[in-house]
Motif scaffolding. Sequence first.
Motif, PDB file in Angstrom:
ATOM      1  N   LYS A  88       0.857  -1.193   0.000  1.00  0.00           N
ATOM      2  CA  LYS A  88       0.000   0.000   0.000  1.00  0.00           C
ATOM      3  C   LYS A  88       0.885   1.232   0.000  1.00  0.00           C
ATOM      4  CE  LYS A  88      -3.603   2.095   2.859  1.00  0.00           C
ATOM      5  NZ  LYS A  88      -4.420   1.868   4.077  1.00  0.00           N
ATOM      6  N   ASN A  89       0.792   2.001  -1.077  1.00  0.00           N
ATOM      7  CA  ASN A  89       1.552   3.246  -1.213  1.00  0.00           C
ATOM      8  C   ASN A  89       3.056   3.026  -1.084  1.00  0.00           C
ATOM      9  OD1 ASN A  89      -0.937   4.582  -1.501  1.00  0.00           O
ATOM     10  ND2 ASN A  89      -1.125   4.782   0.711  1.00  0.00           N
ATOM     11  N   THR A  94      -1.681  -4.126   3.025  1.00  0.00           N
ATOM     12  CA  THR A  94      -3.098  -4.276   3.332  1.00  0.00           C
ATOM     13  C   THR A  94      -3.535  -5.620   2.794  1.00  0.00           C
ATOM     14  OG1 THR A  94      -5.254  -3.193   3.258  1.00  0.00           O
ATOM     15  CG2 THR A  94      -3.955  -3.153   1.228  1.00  0.00           C
ATOM     16  N   VAL A 119     -10.257   1.021   1.107  1.00  0.00           N
ATOM     17  CA  VAL A 119      -9.273   1.904   0.478  1.00  0.00           C
ATOM     18  C   VAL A 119      -9.591   3.357   0.807  1.00  0.00           C
ATOM     19  CG1 VAL A 119      -8.777   0.335  -1.430  1.00  0.00           C
ATOM     20  CG2 VAL A 119     -10.607   2.014  -1.670  1.00  0.00           C
ATOM     21  N   ASP A 123      -4.951   5.736  -2.657  1.00  0.00           N
ATOM     22  CA  ASP A 123      -4.213   4.509  -2.336  1.00  0.00           C
ATOM     23  C   ASP A 123      -3.718   3.842  -3.604  1.00  0.00           C
ATOM     24  OD1 ASP A 123      -4.454   4.702   0.396  1.00  0.00           O
ATOM     25  OD2 ASP A 123      -5.946   3.105   0.606  1.00  0.00           O
ATOM     26  N   LEU A 125      -2.180   0.255  -4.722  1.00  0.00           N
ATOM     27  CA  LEU A 125      -2.047  -1.113  -4.222  1.00  0.00           C
ATOM     28  C   LEU A 125      -1.502  -2.042  -5.300  1.00  0.00           C
ATOM     29  CD1 LEU A 125      -5.464  -1.516  -2.354  1.00  0.00           C
ATOM     30  CD2 LEU A 125      -3.309  -0.650  -1.450  1.00  0.00           C
TER      31      LEU A 125
END
Length: 154
Positions: A88-89, A94, A119, A123, A125
Motif C-alpha cells: 500500500k503506497n 493491506t 481503500v 491509495d 495497491l
Amino acid sequence: MKHRSLGTGTALLTAAALGSLALAPAATAVEPTAATMSFECSSFGSGTGSLTATQDGTAATINLSTTAIKSPFPLAANSIASTLTLTKNGSDTTTFTGKANPAIPAGGTVSTGPLTGTVAAGDSLEATSLTVVVFGISVTCHATSPQDPGPFVF
C-alpha cells in the motif's frame, strides 16, 4: 399567463435536477481496472494471474484467477478462503479477504473473489502474495513480477 406557468415549471424542473446532482455521491474509480502478473506457488506450480478491481467509495473488491494453482479435485463454490496481500503506497501492506469462488472442476485453475478490502482516495495497491486455504490445506503464492500495467490506484 401561459409563459409565466411554463417559465415557473421549467425553473422547478431545473432546480430539482440540480438538487439531485448535488445529493448524488461522487463517482469513484480505480485505475487500471485490470492487471496481470506472475505467481510462484512452491510445489503447487507457477503461472500468471489476472486481477480485476472495482471500487464503491471506501469499499473495494478484487477478483483473481491464476494458472499457478490447479485443483486436483472438484471444488464446490465458496469453498476457498483467500487472502490477497498488497503493498500500500509503496511501504505499508493491506489485505483483501473472502471466501468466494466459482465451482472449480478437477484440473481447473483457481479463481477467487470478490475479495474485499477498504481503500482511501489515492491509495496505490500492488499484489505481493495470495494465500488460499482449501480443506485445511494452505497454499501461499508469491508475486514474481510487478502488476502490468501497474498498481491499482483508488
